[in-house]
Design a protein around this motif. Structure first.
Motif, mmCIF file in Angstrom:
data_model
loop_
_atom_site.group_PDB
_atom_site.id
_atom_site.type_symbol
_atom_site.label_atom_id
_atom_site.label_comp_id
_atom_site.label_asym_id
_atom_site.label_seq_id
_atom_site.Cartn_x
_atom_site.Cartn_y
_atom_site.Cartn_z
ATOM 1 N N TYR A 148 0.775 -1.043 0.003
ATOM 2 C CA TYR A 148 0.155 -0.052 0.045
ATOM 3 C C TYR A 148 0.727 1.307 -0.024
ATOM 4 C CZ TYR A 148 -3.316 -3.642 1.204
ATOM 5 O OH TYR A 148 -4.066 -4.775 1.134
ATOM 6 N N THR A 149 0.282 2.282 -0.102
ATOM 7 C CA THR A 149 0.734 3.762 -0.102
ATOM 8 C C THR A 149 1.990 4.036 0.833
ATOM 9 O OG1 THR A 149 -1.277 4.569 -0.994
ATOM 10 C CG2 THR A 149 0.469 6.117 -0.562
ATOM 11 N N GLN A 155 1.722 -4.057 -7.320
ATOM 12 C CA GLN A 155 0.758 -3.469 -6.550
ATOM 13 C C GLN A 155 1.170 -2.437 -6.038
ATOM 14 O OE1 GLN A 155 -0.518 -5.766 -3.205
ATOM 15 N NE2 GLN A 155 -0.695 -7.815 -4.134
ATOM 16 N N SER A 156 2.799 -2.030 -5.966
ATOM 17 C CA SER A 156 3.254 -0.767 -5.535
ATOM 18 C C SER A 156 3.135 0.109 -6.561
ATOM 19 C CB SER A 156 4.655 -0.957 -5.034
ATOM 20 O OG SER A 156 5.507 -1.128 -6.041
#
Lengths: 989, 182
Positions: free
Chosen positions: A257-258, A433-434
Motif C-alpha cells: 500500500y501507499t 501492487q506498489s
C-alpha cells in the motif's frame, strides 16, 4: 536409492528429504486415517501415501491432482478441520502443514472423489464453452431469480462455508523497520543478513514454514563453501539472534500500500495440533518500511497441451521439492515434458532418487550439451524438438503421446507421472501492487520490474535472476555488500508460453491454461473471436485468472494465446492488474481484534451501573448506552413511561443527562466567537445566566442546539446534543483554525469531565436544597448557572428545564456522579422522586413543544420553520448561516413549519414519519403536505400528542388534516406545539 | 458530606500475562492547557514548569508533568497532593485557557518486556526507543479509541483515555496482551 516402506507412507525415499522421521503423526483424508511426518504438507503426505487424486475441477468436475508444491496451487484445494467449528474450505494442500488429528477432505465431488456425478459436465464440455452462462441464462428474465441462479449457485463454487461461529482469535501488529524483506529465498536471506549486520532494523518474512525458497528443492548448490541449506540455516539463526531483526516464517506479504505500507498475514497456529487457546490463529502485520526489498522469487509454469490436467501431472520443480525436501517419490516411471533447463536437473534428481525417468521431451530442438550428456550418462532417453500431444489415464496419468515438431514419429509412452515445465514467471505481484511499471522481456517471455513508484528494490527471481549467482548478486547490490560465493548446477533458461502443440480446434480439446476455473486454450481463442479485444475483457469472459490462485500459473499462457489470436505483440495487449491479496487472507485476520465486545466502543456514564442495578432498559444513542426506561415488575414499556412522566410532573423525576456534549469556550475573544457560532446574542448575557442557543450551518439550517451558561466574562459552559458533541466541536474548531486563527479563544471538550444529574419537577428544589453549599438558591432564577459545592463536591449547578417543570441540572466531577446520584435518591425517594429514562424525557419535552435536533429537524429546517425566530439576534450582523437564511427558498411562502397535532380520537397514537394530506379521498399518488416528527401517548394530557412539519402549518391552526395509513386515514387537528402549561408558570415557580 | 466516594471507571481491574501487566493508574489532577507562543514562557513560570515546545516531548518537574500535544496545547498532570489546582488558578489573569479535565480522562499503566508489542497491536506509531524514547508522548489511537501515550521508561507506558472509552481500551489491551508473544 530405494523407496523405504516407512510408516508415514510407502513412497518415502530412503535417505532423502529434510524432515525428522523420528515420529509419525496421524491425520484423516476423506475419513481414512493416514500417517505423516512433522513438517509434511498435506500434499507431500498424500503423495507419500500414493494419493495423487485430490479434487474435482470447478466446471467439468475432472479428476485433478497436486500440481505444485507451493501457494500457486490451483488444483489441490481442500477442506481442513480441527473440529466442527474450526473448519476452513478452499485450503491449498501444498501450503497446509499436517498436524496430529487433522481432518482433511476433498471438495467439489458427489458422492465420492473417485466417482463424481458432476463429471457428466466433462462429456458435455463442447456444449459449455466460454461465456456459456452469459449466453444461456438470459431469457426469460423471470427465470433468473428462481431457476438459473439457484441452479448455478448449487452447481458451482468450491467447498462449503462453515456454519458455526469462528471460535478462534486473531491479532494485529503495527511495525516499523528500515528494511522489510518479502521472501526468504537465497536473495532475501542474503539481503536481510547484510542489512541487519549494518545495524538496520530488518523484518524478514516468508510464506513457507522453512526458509530457503527454491533452495529447499536443491541438493547440489553450495553457498560460502557449505551446502546451501546449511548456509540458510546459519543465516536465519544469526538473524534470529539479532535484536534489530524480526524473522517471520509462515508469513505472507500479501498487500503493498501507499508509502511503503506492506500487509503481512502470519499463520500462527494452523500447523499446531493442540495450540495454546490464548494464541491467535493468525496475525496481521501492518509494516511501515523505509525500504522494501521484494524477493518473491519466480513461479514455474505448466505447459498447455491436450490432457495436461490429469492427476500426477506436476510441475518439475514441485516433484523436485517433494523428492529433495520431503523425501517423497511421485512415481515409478516418470515422463518429463519441458521447455526449460531446470526440469532436466529435476529429472536427474528424481532418477537418482529411485523414480526412473521414462523419457525427457523438450519442445526446444537445441538443448545445452551438458544436459544431454548427463542424460546420456544416466541412460535417460531424450527427445528434443518434440511435443506431447495427448495423455491417457482417468484417475491418474498412464501414458503420454509424443511426436516430433513436424508431426512425425508419433509414439505412446507408458508413465505413472509426468513432470512439466514451461519456464518461470517472475512473481512481480507485490512490485506491481506498489504501482511499479513492468517491461516485457521478449527474449525470455516474461514481464520484469522496470520503473519503481515506491522506495523498493526487486532482487532475485522476481527481478529476472536465472541462476543462484544472479540472485546473490542482486542481494549484494541492493544492500551495498559483497555477494556470497556459490556453486550450483541449476539454470532457469528456456520457456514456452501459450500452447505447446499449436492450435487445436477440436471441440474435445482439453488443453488447460487455468486449472481451477477450467479454462482451456480454445476458450481464450473463442473469446477473442467473439470480440473480446482487451485482456481484461478476455479475463472476465472466460474467467481465466479469476480463481483463488488469481492465475499465478495461467496468466502468461492466456496472454500469449490471446496475442497470437489477435496477431499482436504481448506488450500491446497488456497485463491484467495485480491486486491485493497475493494469496487469500481470512476475514478474521483482516478484522483481527475488532470482534465481540471490541467490535466497537460501548460508552457508559458514571451512573450506568446504578441504572443497571435498578432494572433499567438501555437504548443505543451513537456509541452510548442510555437509560431508556425503568420498568417495575410487571410493567411494560408504556406503563413505565406513563408512570415516569406523571411522577415527574406531580412530584419530581431524576434523569442521567451525563451524555450531553459539553464544550468549555475560554479566552478574551470567547464572546465574539459565540456570537459567530450561534444565532443568539451573547454580548449582554450576564455572568451566571444561561441561554438556549441555536447553531446553524452556512446554508441556514439548524445543526445543533443546547443551553449555554456564562461562567465568567471570558468563559462559557456550552452544552450540545448527545450525538452532536463531536461534530459540534469539529465545526467550531474548523472555523477557529481556518477562518479566525488569531482569535484568543480556546475550546476544550468537557463532556466526560462532568456527570449531569437532572432533577425536575415541583419538588426538585425541596429535594436538592440540603446538599447545596456556597450557592443561594433563592437567587437562582430559571436559566441560571452557579459554581459552588453539592454534597461537598465541586459543582456547576444549572437551573434549566427540558421538561417544563422547575428543574436543576447538577454537574459534578464524573468520579462522584454515582455517589451524588445515590445521595439525591436516598433523600428524594420518600418524597416521590422517580428515576426516568430517555423515553419519558422525549414525552415530557414534546408536551412542552421543545424540539429534538435530528428528530423534529432533518437538516432542512430553519429556525423559523421550528418556531425559533426569537432565538436569532435581530441586531446581529454576522453569524454562521446568516446569509443562508436570506436565500429565496428559505424565506418563500409555503415552507413546512412545526405544529402540534391532535388526533380526533384521543386514544389513537400516530406513527412517527407518517405522511399528512389535506384530502384522504384524492387519487393516489396523493399530495403530501408534511409528516409527523414526534408522536407519543401523553399520560399527563390523557391523550395522544404529536409534532409535525406541515406546509404553512402555522396558518392552519384548527384545520382538520389526514394521516393515510394502511387501514384507513386518521383525522387530526392542527394545534399549537405546547400541550401543557403554555404560560410557563411551572418553570418559574 | 463525609461519604461521597470517588469511583474511578477501571477501579479494581488487574491483568497480567507473559511479559505484560496492566493496571489502572491512581486518580490524578489534569488540566488541558492552551496558550499561544507569546504566552508559553509566562504560563510556564506561573505553574512552575517550563512547558515543552518540541513535538512528542514531555517534562516532569516536582511531580508535575507537562505533555506537549500540539503547538498550543499541553496536558498538565499531577497527583492530588501536589496542589496542581491551586497553581493553575494562578493563571486566571494570563492569556491562556486552563480547563480542569481530571475526571474526563483515566489512565492505564502498560508495563513489561511485551508492552511495546501490546500497544502496537492497536497503535500505528513507531514506538521503538529511538523514535519514541523515555518521556516521549503523543495523542494517538488504540484500535478505535483516541489515547494519549506517555513513555515513562523503556518498558512502562501510561495510556490516557476518556473515561467512557476506558472499558474498550482496557479490553483491547487485554486481548492484545494475550496474543503479544511472537
Amino acid at each position: 536409492m530405494s523407496i523405504s516402506s516407512a510408516s508415514a507412507g510407502a513412497n518415502r525415499i530412503k535417505n532423502r528429504g529434510r524432515l525428522n522421521r523420528a515420529r509419525t503423526i496421524s491425520f484423516t483424508w476423506d475419513g481414512k486415517s493416514l500417517n505423516a511426518y512433522d513438517g509434511d504438507t498435506l500434499a507431500s503426505a498424500l503423495l507419500a501415501n500414493g494419493i495423487h487424486l485430490t479434487g474435482r475441477s470447478f466446471k467439468y468436475h475432472r479428476p485433478r491432482g497436486i500440481l505444485s508444491a507451493g501457494p500457486e496451487e490451483p488444483n489441490a484445494i481442500v477442506d481442513i478441520a480441527r473440529d466442527t467449528a474450526r473448519r476452513q474450505p478452499n485450503v491449498r494442500a501444498t501450503v497446509q502443514e499436517v498436524f496430529d488429528g487433522m481432518q482433511a477432505n476433498s471438495q467439489n465431488r458427489f458422492p465420492a472423489l473417485i466417482f463424481d456425478v458432476g463429471a457428466v459436465n466433462d462429456f458435455f464440455g463442447p456444449f459449455i464453452p466460454a461465456g456459456f452462462y452469459y449466453k444461456t441464462f438470459m431469457w426469460p428474465a423471470s427465470f433468473w431469480k428462481h431457476v438459473y441462479e439457484p441452479f448455478i449457485r448449487r452447481a458451482a463454487g468450491l467447498g462449503t462455508a462453515p456454519t458455526e461461529a469462528d471460535p478462534d482469535t486473531y491479532a494485529n501488529r503495527y511495525a516499523h523497520c528500515d528494511v522489510l524483506v518479502a521472501g526468504g529465498g537465497p536473495a532475501g536471506i542474503a539481503a536481510a543478513l547484510a542489512a541487519a549486520r549494518k545495524g538496520k532494523s530488518v523484518i524478514l518474512c516468508d510464506e513457507n514454514a522453512d526458509f530457503g525458497g527454491h533452495l529447499r528443492a536443491d541438493i547440489h548448490a553450495q553457498i560460502d563453501g557449505q551446502p546451501a541449506m546449511d548456509w540458510v540455516a546459519s543465516a536465519v539463526a544469526e538473524l534470529r539472534s539479532l535484536d534489530n531483526a524480526t524473522v517471520l516464517n509462515r508469513t505472507t506479504a500479501f498487500g503493498y500500500y501507499t508509502a511503503n505500507m506492506v500487509a503481512l498475514a502470519e499463520r500462527v497456529t494452523d500447523h499446531i495440533a493442540d495450540p495454546d487457546p490464548e494464541l491467535p490463529r493468525e496475525r496481521l502485520w501492518q509494516v511501515r518500511a523505509g525500504t522494501v526489498l521484494i524477493a518473491t522469487g519466480a513461479i514455474e509454469r505448466h505447459l498447455v497441451f491436450h490432457g495436461n490436467d490429469r492427476p500426477a501431472v506436476m510441475l518439475a520443480s514441485a516433484a523436485q521439492m517433494f523428492a529433495n525436501h520431503f523425501g517423497v517419490s511421485i512415481g515409478k516411471r516418470v515422463g518429463v515434458y519441458t521447455a526449460c533447463d531446470s526440469a532436466w536437473q529435476a529429472a536427474f534428481d528424481l532418477h537418482e532418487a529411485g523414480s526412473p525417468i521414462a523419457l525427457i521431451v523438450d519442445t526446444r530442438s537445441e538443448v545445452p550439451s551438458q544436459l544431454l550428456a548427463k542424460a546420456n550418462d544416466l541412460g535417460i532417453a531424450v527427445k528434443p524438438g518434440h511435443k506431447v500431444t495427448a495423455t491417457s489415464g482417468r484417475l491418474r496419468i498412464s501414458s503420454m503421446t509424443v511426436e516430433a515438431e513436424n508431426g512425425h514419429g508419433k509414439e505412446k509412452t507408458p508413465i505413472d507421472a509426468l513432470i512439466v515445465s514451461g519456464g518461470w514467471t517472475p512473481s512481480v505481484h507485490l512490485f506491481s501492487q506498489s504501482r511499479g511499471r513492468l517491461k516485457f522481456d521478449a527474449d525470455n517471455g516474461r514481464f520484469l520490474p522496470d520503473e519503481v513508484a515506491e522506495n523498493c528494490i526487486c532482487i532475485g527471481g522476481c527481478n529476472g535472476a536465472m541462476t543462484l549467482a544472479d540472485a546473490l548478486d542482486d542481494a549484494a547490490n541492493a544492500t551495498g555488500s559483497k555477494p556470497a560465493n556459490c556453486e550450483e548446477t541449476g539454470s532457469m533458461v528456456g520457456y514456452q508460453i501459450g500452447t505447446s502443440n499449436g492450435k487445436t480446434d477440436s471441440a474435445f480439446d482439453k488443453s488447460f491454461i487455468d486449472f481451477q476455473n477450467d479454462v482451456t486454450a480454445k476458450d481464450i481463442r473463442l473469446a477473442v473471436r467473439e470480440g473480446m479485444l482487451s485482456i481484461e475483457h478476455v479475463k472476465r469472459y472466460t474467467t481465466t485468472g479469476m480463481a483463488t490462485d488469481q492465475g499465478k500459473m495461467s496468466n502468461m499462457h492466456g496472454l500469449a494465446i490471446a496475442a497470437t489470436e489477435l496477431g499482436r505483440e504481448i506488450p500491446d495487449i497488456g497485463l491484467t492488474t495485480f491486486r491485493a491479496p497475493y494469496t487469500p487472507v481470512t476475514f478474521g485476520t483482516i478484522i483481527n481484534h475488532a470482534k465481540g465486545k471490541l467490535f466497537d466502543v460501548t460508552r457508559t456514564t458514571p451512573i450506568h451501573s446504578w441504572a443497571q442495578e435498578h432494572g433499567a432498559v438501555f437504548e443505543d444513542v451513537g456509541n452510548w448506552k442510555r437509560t431508556w426506561y425503568f420498568p417495575k415488575p410487571g410493567e411494560d414499556m408504556q406503563a413505565a413511561v406513563n408512570r415516569e412522566c406523571a411522577a415527574t410532573r406531580n412530584a419530581a423525576g431524576i434523569f442521567d443527562a451525563s451524555t450531553l456534549g459539553k464544550i468549555e469556550v475560554v479566552g478574551p475573544d470567547a464572546v465574539k466567537f459565540m456570537e459567530l457560532m450561534y444565532t443568539n446574542p451573547w454580548q449582554k448575557l450576564a455572568v451566571g445566566r444561561c441561554r438556549y442557543g441555536i447553531m446553524l450551518r452556512e446554508d441556514g439550517f439548524i445543526y445543533d442546539d443546547g443551553v449555554v451558561g456564562r461562567l465568567a466574562e471570558d468563559r462559557f459552559h456550552v452544552t450540545t446534543t448527545t450525538g452532536g458533541a463531536p461534530r459540534v466541536l469539529n465545526h467550531m474548531e474548523d472555523y477557529l483554525q481556518t477562518e479566525f486563527p488569531d482569535w484568543k479563544v480556546w475550546l476544550t471538550s468537557t463532556s466526560e469531565q462532568w456527570a449531569v444529574i437532572a432533577v425536575q419537577g415541583p419538588k426538585a428544589r425541596e429535594i436538592i436544597e440540603p446538599f447545596v453549599e456556597d450557592i443561594d438558591l433563592d437567587d437562582m432564577p430559571h436559566m441560571s448557572i452557579r459554581e459552588g459545592r453539592f454534597c461537598g463536591v465541586r459543582t456547576r449547578l444549572m437551573r434549566v428545564s427540558f421538561t417544563g417543570e422547575l428543574g436543576f441540572e447538577i454537574n459534578v466531577p464524573a468520579n462522584y456522579g454515582r455517589s451524588v446520584w445515590e445521595k439525591i435518591w436516598e433523600r428524594g425517594e420518600p418524597l416521590g422522586l422517580t428515576p426516568y429514562g430517555t423515553e419519558a424525557m422525549h414525552v415530557l419535552r414534546a408536551e412542552k413543544g421543545f424540539i429534538i435536533v435530528g428528530q423534529d429537524t432533518d437538516g432542512t429546517v430553519t429556525p423559523d420553520d421550528a418556531n425559533l425566530s426569537w432565538a436569532i439576534g435581530k441586531k446581529k450582523t454576522d453569524f454562521v448561516g446568516i446569509r443562508g437564511l436570506k436565500r429565496i427558498d428559505l424565506v418563500a411562502e409555503g415552507r413546512r413549519q412545526l405544529v402540534g397535532l391532535k388526533t380526533l380520537d384521543p386514544r389513537e397514537v400516530l406513527e412517527e414519519g407518517a405522511q399528512i394530506v389535506e384530502d384522504p379521498h384524492q387519487p393516489i399518488p396523493m399530495k403530501m403536505i408534511g409528516f409527523v416528527t414526534s408522536s407519543y401517548w401523553s399520560e399527563n394530557c390523557g391523550r395522544s400528542i404529536a409534532l409535525a412539519l406541515i406546509e404553512n402549518g402555522r396558518a392552519q391552526m384548527g384545520e382538520k388534516l389526514h394521516v393515510p395509513m394502511a387501514n384507513g386515514a386518521i383525522a387530526v387537528e392542527v394545534c399549537e406545539t405546547v400541550f401543557i402549561d403554555p404560560d410557563g408558570s411551572k418553570l418559574n415557580g | 458530606m463525609d461519604d461521597v466516594l470517588q469511583i474511578e471507571p477501571l477501579a479494581g481491574r488487574r491483568f497480567a500475562a507473559t511479559g505484560i501487566a496492566l493496571e489502572p493508574a491512581p486518580f490524578c489532577e489534569r488540566f488541558s492547557l492552551r496558550a499561544g507562543p507569546e504566552e508559553v514562557a509566562e504560563v510556564g513560570k506561573e505553574i512552575g514548569i517550563a512547558l515543552p515546545v518540541k513535538p512528542k516531548s514531555s517534562k516532569t518537574l516536582k511531580k508535575i508533568s507537562a505533555l506537549w500535544l500540539g503547538p498550543d496545547e499541553w496536558l498538565i498532570m499531577a497527583a492530588p497532593e501536589t496542589g496542581l489546582s491551586a497553581k493553575m488558578s494562578k493563571l486566571d489573569g494570563t492569556l491562556c485557557s486552563a480547563v480542569d479535565v481530571s475526571h474526563r480522562n483515566t489512565a492505564i499503566y502498560v508495563e513489561g518486556p511485551n508492552a511495546l508489542a501490546v500497544l502496537n497491536a492497536g497503535c500505528p506509531q513507531n514506538l521503538s526507543l529511538t523514535a519514541f524514547p523515555k518521556g516521549a508522548c503523543s495523542r494517538t489511537i488504540i484500535g478505535k479509541s483516541e489515547i494519549i501515550l506517555l513513555r515513562e521508561s523503556p518498558e512502562r507506558f501510561r495510556v490516557e483515555c476518556w473515561r467512557s472509552f476506558s472499558d474498550y481500551v482496557w479490553n483491547f489491551l487485554v486481548d492484545a496482551g494475550k496474543s503479544a508473544q511472537i
